[in-house]
Motif scaffolding. Structure first.
Motif, mmCIF file in Angstrom:
data_model
loop_
_atom_site.group_PDB
_atom_site.id
_atom_site.type_symbol
_atom_site.label_atom_id
_atom_site.label_comp_id
_atom_site.label_asym_id
_atom_site.label_seq_id
_atom_site.Cartn_x
_atom_site.Cartn_y
_atom_site.Cartn_z
ATOM 1 N N ASN A 1 0.725 -1.245 -0.265
ATOM 2 C CA ASN A 1 0.024 -0.057 -0.006
ATOM 3 C C ASN A 1 0.973 1.336 -0.263
ATOM 4 O O ASN A 1 1.190 2.161 0.150
ATOM 5 C CB ASN A 1 -0.514 0.333 1.134
ATOM 6 N N ILE A 2 1.802 1.087 0.529
ATOM 7 C CA ILE A 2 3.264 2.437 0.257
ATOM 8 C C ILE A 2 3.425 2.569 -1.194
ATOM 9 O O ILE A 2 4.208 1.661 -2.085
ATOM 10 C CB ILE A 2 4.338 1.758 1.349
ATOM 11 N N HIS A 3 3.108 4.230 -1.856
ATOM 12 C CA HIS A 3 3.860 4.640 -3.039
ATOM 13 C C HIS A 3 4.867 5.169 -2.653
ATOM 14 O O HIS A 3 4.769 6.028 -2.437
ATOM 15 C CB HIS A 3 2.713 4.587 -3.473
ATOM 16 N N VAL A 4 6.097 5.487 -3.538
ATOM 17 C CA VAL A 4 7.739 6.377 -3.544
ATOM 18 C C VAL A 4 6.931 7.046 -4.531
ATOM 19 O O VAL A 4 6.964 6.682 -5.991
ATOM 20 C CB VAL A 4 8.584 5.005 -3.915
ATOM 21 N N ILE A 5 6.327 8.365 -3.972
ATOM 22 C CA ILE A 5 6.843 9.425 -5.473
ATOM 23 C C ILE A 5 8.036 10.736 -5.520
ATOM 24 O O ILE A 5 7.423 11.072 -4.491
ATOM 25 C CB ILE A 5 5.085 9.352 -5.966
ATOM 26 N N TYR A 6 8.764 10.506 -6.126
ATOM 27 C CA TYR A 6 9.169 11.879 -5.475
ATOM 28 C C TYR A 6 8.610 12.890 -6.184
ATOM 29 O O TYR A 6 7.848 13.225 -6.950
ATOM 30 C CB TYR A 6 11.208 11.437 -6.732
ATOM 31 N N ASN A 7 8.821 14.012 -5.362
ATOM 32 C CA ASN A 7 9.064 15.428 -5.270
ATOM 33 C C ASN A 7 9.234 16.038 -6.676
ATOM 34 O O ASN A 7 10.042 15.130 -7.044
ATOM 35 C CB ASN A 7 9.098 16.215 -4.301
ATOM 36 N N GLY A 8 9.057 16.976 -7.862
ATOM 37 C CA GLY A 8 9.885 17.252 -8.495
ATOM 38 C C GLY A 8 10.687 18.535 -8.096
ATOM 39 O O GLY A 8 10.993 18.977 -7.611
ATOM 40 N N VAL A 9 10.403 19.486 -9.196
ATOM 41 C CA VAL A 9 11.719 20.639 -9.210
ATOM 42 C C VAL A 9 10.949 21.272 -10.206
ATOM 43 O O VAL A 9 10.666 21.070 -11.088
ATOM 44 C CB VAL A 9 13.023 20.917 -9.420
ATOM 45 N N GLY A 10 10.392 23.158 -9.666
ATOM 46 C CA GLY A 10 10.333 23.475 -11.069
ATOM 47 C C GLY A 10 10.242 24.274 -12.013
ATOM 48 O O GLY A 10 11.515 24.247 -12.104
ATOM 49 N N ASP A 11 9.875 25.060 -13.459
ATOM 50 C CA ASP A 11 10.316 25.488 -14.575
ATOM 51 C C ASP A 11 10.948 26.616 -13.789
ATOM 52 O O ASP A 11 12.187 27.496 -15.098
ATOM 53 C CB ASP A 11 9.565 25.260 -15.252
ATOM 54 N N GLU A 12 10.609 27.296 -12.634
ATOM 55 C CA GLU A 12 10.797 28.569 -12.333
ATOM 56 C C GLU A 12 12.860 28.466 -12.121
ATOM 57 O O GLU A 12 12.948 30.001 -11.806
ATOM 58 C CB GLU A 12 10.121 29.206 -10.770
ATOM 59 N N PHE A 13 13.294 27.527 -11.553
ATOM 60 C CA PHE A 13 14.225 27.787 -11.643
ATOM 61 C C PHE A 13 15.397 27.348 -13.284
ATOM 62 O O PHE A 13 15.375 26.107 -13.291
ATOM 63 C CB PHE A 13 15.166 26.124 -10.612
ATOM 64 N N TYR A 14 15.869 27.631 -12.816
ATOM 65 C CA TYR A 14 17.160 27.612 -14.710
ATOM 66 C C TYR A 14 18.142 28.713 -14.315
ATOM 67 O O TYR A 14 18.634 29.428 -13.845
ATOM 68 C CB TYR A 14 15.843 28.048 -15.724
ATOM 69 N N PRO A 15 19.551 28.497 -15.063
ATOM 70 C CA PRO A 15 20.388 29.512 -15.808
ATOM 71 C C PRO A 15 20.178 31.178 -15.641
ATOM 72 O O PRO A 15 19.417 30.624 -17.079
ATOM 73 C CB PRO A 15 21.572 28.818 -15.958
ATOM 74 N N ILE A 16 20.406 32.250 -15.366
ATOM 75 C CA ILE A 16 20.314 33.179 -15.817
ATOM 76 C C ILE A 16 21.737 33.769 -16.297
ATOM 77 O O ILE A 16 22.700 34.137 -15.146
ATOM 78 C CB ILE A 16 19.745 34.340 -15.102
ATOM 79 N N LYS A 17 22.027 33.957 -17.640
ATOM 80 C CA LYS A 17 23.331 34.616 -17.694
ATOM 81 C C LYS A 17 23.549 35.732 -17.844
ATOM 82 O O LYS A 17 24.565 36.153 -17.404
ATOM 83 C CB LYS A 17 23.384 34.411 -19.352
ATOM 84 N N SER A 18 22.599 36.464 -17.388
ATOM 85 C CA SER A 18 22.830 38.082 -17.195
ATOM 86 C C SER A 18 23.578 38.092 -15.181
ATOM 87 O O SER A 18 23.668 39.332 -15.395
ATOM 88 C CB SER A 18 21.062 38.884 -17.224
ATOM 89 N N VAL A 19 23.124 37.351 -14.893
ATOM 90 C CA VAL A 19 23.748 37.729 -13.379
ATOM 91 C C VAL A 19 24.893 37.259 -13.386
ATOM 92 O O VAL A 19 25.404 36.472 -12.920
ATOM 93 C CB VAL A 19 22.307 36.062 -12.656
ATOM 94 N N GLU A 20 25.629 38.052 -11.913
ATOM 95 C CA GLU A 20 26.331 38.507 -11.816
ATOM 96 C C GLU A 20 27.270 37.236 -10.700
ATOM 97 O O GLU A 20 26.287 36.960 -9.618
ATOM 98 C CB GLU A 20 27.253 39.580 -11.193
ATOM 99 N N LYS A 21 27.758 36.235 -10.520
ATOM 100 C CA LYS A 21 27.901 35.361 -9.961
ATOM 101 C C LYS A 21 29.476 36.809 -8.733
ATOM 102 O O LYS A 21 29.955 37.138 -8.923
ATOM 103 C CB LYS A 21 28.997 34.030 -9.932
ATOM 104 N N LYS A 22 27.939 36.395 -7.285
ATOM 105 C CA LYS A 22 28.344 36.851 -6.386
ATOM 106 C C LYS A 22 29.796 36.255 -5.472
ATOM 107 O O LYS A 22 30.207 36.271 -4.568
ATOM 108 C CB LYS A 22 28.056 37.689 -5.614
#
Length: 313
Positions: free
Chosen positions: A139-160
């Motif tokens: 009766n136990i089902h392992v279902i992983y969480n996901g990750v949103g498309d709001e997270f992505y590399p932004i080329k214009s952001v400067e590494k601090k």
């Protein structure tokens, strides 16, 4: 097929991992024309019955139906089949006194009255069976969480180049003390993220040298995937569900009697500072592709359908 979503979690927290998971399921269930969705809502500021989180919902379902609560509630009605999600077993390990007793009573009641139990990782399933060996494994089902498309590399952001910590820094098992020590010994700034928008959080991932994730225990660990998807390396402790989620173990650390976790994390930070990180970043982004909220919802919906049609073919 009628599915009832119990939004009680929003009366307990507006932010946090469980709310993130529930938001994603709820948004997809609302758009799903295959199900007749009923939502038990608890808007901010609404007066609730005393101890509402522990009570049976004041709702009569049109059976047959699936009842899925966001936090350990059940609808004990004939023809209604309860589904419970277990995100972690932290109360068993880290809480004490009355709060622990009440929570475990609530948790056990939900498990005993559920047709299906969803665990967010294999580690959570193992912990569940350790503390509740009477739960039927089928009766136990392992279902992983996901990750949103709001997270992505932004080329214009400067590494601090700062170190990022995400989690409740007042909870001992999250090990904020380790993150502080690593920052002090490396001379890097340590920033925390709380109550920020996803857009702001994505920027922070893009700016950071890495995410420090020294937590002793995680039921899943959504920030690991968010960081990886945004192109931010993750240094994490090799424990609980983290190895399942993080993928490549290059930046995993362990602590034992001979190696302190802070020492190991300092070494990993210095590795990132002294060596090219592109390969690590690419591996992390590739790993994050294994997870999606669409997959999480599809597998959750399959649980509903299996229960429903098993009883009503």
């Amino acid at each position: 097929m009628q599915v009832i979503y119990d939004n009680i979690i929003y009366s307990l927290q507006r932010y946090g991992g469980i709310s993130v998971v529930w938001n994603e399921l709820l948004s997809r269930a609302r758009a799903d024309r295959d199900i007749d969705l009923v939502i038990l809502d608890f808007p901010a500021g609404q007066d609730l019955r005393m101890l509402e989180r522990y009570r049976v919902p004041a709702f009569h379902a049109k059976a047959p139906a699936i009842f899925h609560s966001s936090y350990f509630r059940i609808l004990p009605q004939e023809g209604v089949y309860n589904v419970t999600t277990v995100h972690d077993l932290t109360y068993h390990f880290y809480r004490h006194g009355l709060a622990k007793k009440v929570h475990l009573w609530e948790e056990e009641r939900a498990l005993r009255n559920s047709e299906a139990v969803i665990c967010v990782s294999e580690n959570t399933k193992r912990d569940l069976l350790h503390f509740y060996p009477w739960v039927k494994e089928e009766n136990i089902h392992v279902i992983y969480n996901g990750v949103g498309d709001e997270f992505y590399p932004i080329k214009s952001v400067e590494k601090k180049g700062y170190l990022l910590f995400i989690g409740n820094n007042q909870v001992a098992y999250k090990r904020f003390d380790v993150a502080q020590e690593v920052a002090k010994r490396t001379g890097l700034e340590l920033r925390t993220a709380s109550n920020v928008t996803r857009e702001q959080l994505n920027i922070m991932y893009n700016e950071a040298l890495c995410l420090l994730y020294p937590s002793d225990y995680e039921g899943f660990g959504i920030p690991i995937l968010e960081a990886q998807k945004a192109g931010c390396p993750v240094i994490a402790q090799n424990t609980s569900s983290v190895p399942e989620v993080i993928g490549n173990g290059e930046l995993l650390v362990s602590h034992d009697k001979t190696v302190r976790m802070a020492d190991a994390m300092v070494d990993k930070v210095r590795q990132l500072l002294s060596q090219p990180t592109q390969s690590i970043i690419e591996k992390g982004m590739q790993n994050a592709k294994r997870f999606s909220w669409d997959k999480t919802y599809a597998q959750t919906k399959q649980v509903y359908e299996d229960i429903y049609y098993n009883h009503h073919l």
